[in-house]
Design an enzyme around this catalytic site. Structure first.
Site, mmCIF file in Angstrom:
data_model
loop_
_atom_site.group_PDB
_atom_site.id
_atom_site.type_symbol
_atom_site.label_atom_id
_atom_site.label_comp_id
_atom_site.label_asym_id
_atom_site.label_seq_id
_atom_site.Cartn_x
_atom_site.Cartn_y
_atom_site.Cartn_z
ATOM 1 N N GLY A 22 0.809 -1.217 0.000
ATOM 2 C CA GLY A 22 0.000 0.000 0.000
ATOM 3 C C GLY A 22 0.840 1.263 0.000
ATOM 4 O O GLY A 22 0.336 2.356 -0.212
ATOM 5 N N GLU A 24 -2.809 3.779 13.703
ATOM 6 C CA GLU A 24 -1.533 4.173 13.107
ATOM 7 C C GLU A 24 -0.980 5.469 13.702
ATOM 8 O O GLU A 24 -0.095 6.096 13.140
ATOM 9 C CB GLU A 24 -1.702 4.305 11.595
ATOM 10 C CG GLU A 24 -2.137 3.017 10.917
ATOM 11 C CD GLU A 24 -1.005 2.019 10.697
ATOM 12 O OE1 GLU A 24 0.050 2.424 10.193
ATOM 13 O OE2 GLU A 24 -1.183 0.824 11.025
ATOM 14 N N ARG A 55 -5.766 1.268 7.078
ATOM 15 C CA ARG A 55 -5.033 0.863 8.281
ATOM 16 C C ARG A 55 -5.642 1.400 9.576
ATOM 17 O O ARG A 55 -5.393 0.862 10.643
ATOM 18 C CB ARG A 55 -3.575 1.319 8.169
ATOM 19 C CG ARG A 55 -2.864 0.779 6.936
ATOM 20 C CD ARG A 55 -1.387 1.138 6.952
ATOM 21 N NE ARG A 55 -0.709 0.744 5.713
ATOM 22 C CZ ARG A 55 0.594 0.836 5.526
ATOM 23 N NH1 ARG A 55 1.370 1.304 6.495
ATOM 24 N NH2 ARG A 55 1.145 0.464 4.379
ATOM 25 N N HIS A 80 -1.630 6.671 4.697
ATOM 26 C CA HIS A 80 -1.930 7.442 5.906
ATOM 27 C C HIS A 80 -2.459 8.805 5.476
ATOM 28 O O HIS A 80 -2.125 9.302 4.395
ATOM 29 C CB HIS A 80 -0.676 7.663 6.769
ATOM 30 C CG HIS A 80 -0.158 6.425 7.423
ATOM 31 N ND1 HIS A 80 1.192 6.116 7.454
ATOM 32 C CD2 HIS A 80 -0.784 5.428 8.079
ATOM 33 C CE1 HIS A 80 1.355 4.970 8.099
ATOM 34 N NE2 HIS A 80 0.176 4.534 8.481
ATOM 35 N N ASP A 112 -1.457 11.587 6.487
ATOM 36 C CA ASP A 112 -0.381 12.575 6.332
ATOM 37 C C ASP A 112 0.312 12.481 4.972
ATOM 38 O O ASP A 112 1.299 13.176 4.733
ATOM 39 C CB ASP A 112 0.626 12.512 7.490
ATOM 40 C CG ASP A 112 1.437 11.230 7.547
ATOM 41 O OD1 ASP A 112 1.282 10.380 6.656
ATOM 42 O OD2 ASP A 112 2.240 11.076 8.497
ATOM 43 N N CYS A 145 6.465 12.077 8.280
ATOM 44 C CA CYS A 145 6.565 10.725 8.852
ATOM 45 C C CYS A 145 7.628 10.668 9.942
ATOM 46 O O CYS A 145 7.515 9.898 10.899
ATOM 47 C CB CYS A 145 6.939 9.707 7.775
ATOM 48 S SG CYS A 145 5.615 9.275 6.641
#
Length: 449
Positions: free
Chosen positions: A24, A174, A214, A250, A252, A371
């Protein structure tokens, strides 16, 4: 009392490698099994920390994990001495050894979700370590993450720590990669924004078809409850399933927020108008003026956003009230993204400047500037209670550079992970690091009888 947003960046670990472990994540999969350079990766991360600290931003360091994770391999049935465990895993199940060597804990936006004291019922800063249940190589991180965070934020008068949520798919969490916070100033009550990919228990919610979602709504709600957040200070939004299927694993990777500003892609969310309306109304009730900067798909396609990591940027508030956007070099290398950024900074809006960093080693594994950092909003008294050993200073930067050059290899391929000497090197390095950062015995090898 003054308040600050402190960015704690993950220090890249000595086993940084391209294992292609993250289904992913387009960059992770496309660079699988290339040789990595752990020394360069750590230096690139430290350079960003030092540069932002030099610009006056509050900056800290989050220690990496013990890898290879021999204890995890033992739980999967490998036995013998530590060296024998590693060699057996390499011979019988190389993917498991690769997973046990992952340095993915560098992406500390996934370490935990953090709520500042102005938002919580008991007036303390709350941390919940993320279970990272979706990926095996990350699901083994949270016990050490919890110990490291507790060693950094140990004063129980100011800080509260919660264990990870149950490690099942229904509570996939997450961390801060799917969470941001809006406020007028960091010390005032704000609005916490939780973004989820699917609902675990309500089939009426849409879900992606190609890649996994997720984060669940139920996990986000549980974290909000644990942190004692009030309903008037929380907004939940569902990420657009179609962008998850395009590699936005995600939130972000498709939006970033700070202060009163949300910088987001047009396709980031479902029911965008309703989400923005809630954010505006709830922030207004706390005296804030919500501003949304929408990036249209006509200017930047989702594919370009994923390749450049435009939204995996840091949006930082400067003393004059303007904002700085910290982006990876890949944004400058993408014509459409760079043209958009030039236009953005010339419009006279909140974002006045873009600063570019070379984070290629991390980017090739699918992690950009956002991240690599965990944001913690702290009042002056709370900042004074943080372990001072983890706050970035010029002497600490120099010490960590010397430490990296002493202990890190400059090339690591998959075959090198089977070398038992790598485990010895990593443990020696981390034992020294805990002394540098004044963390105590946070690693499993330090805690064995």
């Amino acid at each position: 009392m003054k308040s600050y947003e402190v960015n704690f960046d993950g220090l890249v670990g000595p086993t940084h490698n391209y294992g292609g472990l993250s289904y992913g994540n387009v960059a992770s999969q496309s660079n699988s099994q290339q040789a990595s350079n752990p020394r360069e990766a750590a230096r690139q991360g430290l350079a960003k920390m030092k540069a932002l600290a030099d610009m006056g931003f509050k900056q800290g360091v989050l220690a990496p994990q013990e890898r290879p994770d021999v204890a995890a391999l033992r739980r999967l049935g490998f036995s013998g001495s530590d060296a024998e465990v590693i060699q057996r895993a390499a011979k019988e199940a190389m993917p498991l050894l690769v997973a046990s060597c992952s340095a993915s804990s560098m992406w500390v936006a996934n370490a935990a979700t953090v709520s500042p004291s102005a938002d919580t019922a008991d007036g303390r800063v709350h941390f919940t370590a993320a279970n990272l249940n979706c990926k095996y190589h990350r699901s083994i991180e949270h016990p050490t993450t919890s110990r490291v965070l507790a060693a950094m934020f140990s004063n129980e008068q100011h800080f509260a720590h919660h264990p990870a949520l149950p490690a099942v798919a229904q509570f996939g969490d997450e961390g801060a990669a799917n969470h941001t916070r809006f406020c007028r100033s960091y010390g005032e009550a704000g609005v916490e924004f939780f973004v989820y990919g699917r609902s675990a228990f309500d089939s009426r919610y849409p879900a992606p078809q190609k890649y996994p979602a997720r984060q669940t709504l139920e996990a986000s709600q549980a974290v909000a409850r644990l942190h004692g957040l009030s309903d008037d200070g929380v907004v939940y939004a569902q990420q657009n399933p179609s962008v998850i299927d395009q590699g936005v694993f995600h939130n972000d990777v498709i939006s970033v927020g700070n202060g009163e500003v949300l910088f987001y892609h047009e396709d980031a969310f479902l029911e965008t108008d309703a989400v923005l309306g809630q954010l505006q109304a709830k922030l207004a009730s706390k005296g804030g003026n919500f501003q949304a900067i929408r990036v249209p798909r006509a200017a930047v396609a989702v594919e370009d956003a994923v390749r450049s990591y435009l939204f995996n940027s840091q949006l930082l508030s400067r003393d004059d009230g303007s904002m700085l956007l910290v982006v990876p070099e890949e944004c400058r290398n993408n014509e459409r993204v760079w043209a958009y950024l030039q236009q953005l900074t010339s419009q006279g809006g909140a974002v006045k400047e873009v600063k570019v960093f070379d984070l290629k080693q991390s980017m090739q594994n699918g992690g950009g500037p956002a991240c690599l950092r965990l944001r913690v909003a702290l009042k002056e008294s709370e900042l004074a209670a943080v372990n001072p050993g983890v706050i970035m200073t010029a002497p600490l930067y120099d010490t960590l550079l010397q430490w990296v050059d002493k202990h890190y290899r400059d090339r690591l391929g998959e075959a090198d992970l089977a070398d038992p000497q790598l485990l010895v090197e990593c443990r020696t390095a981390l034992d020294e690091l805990t002394q540098i950062l004044k963390l105590g015995s946070v690693y499993p090898f330090q805690r064995q009888p």
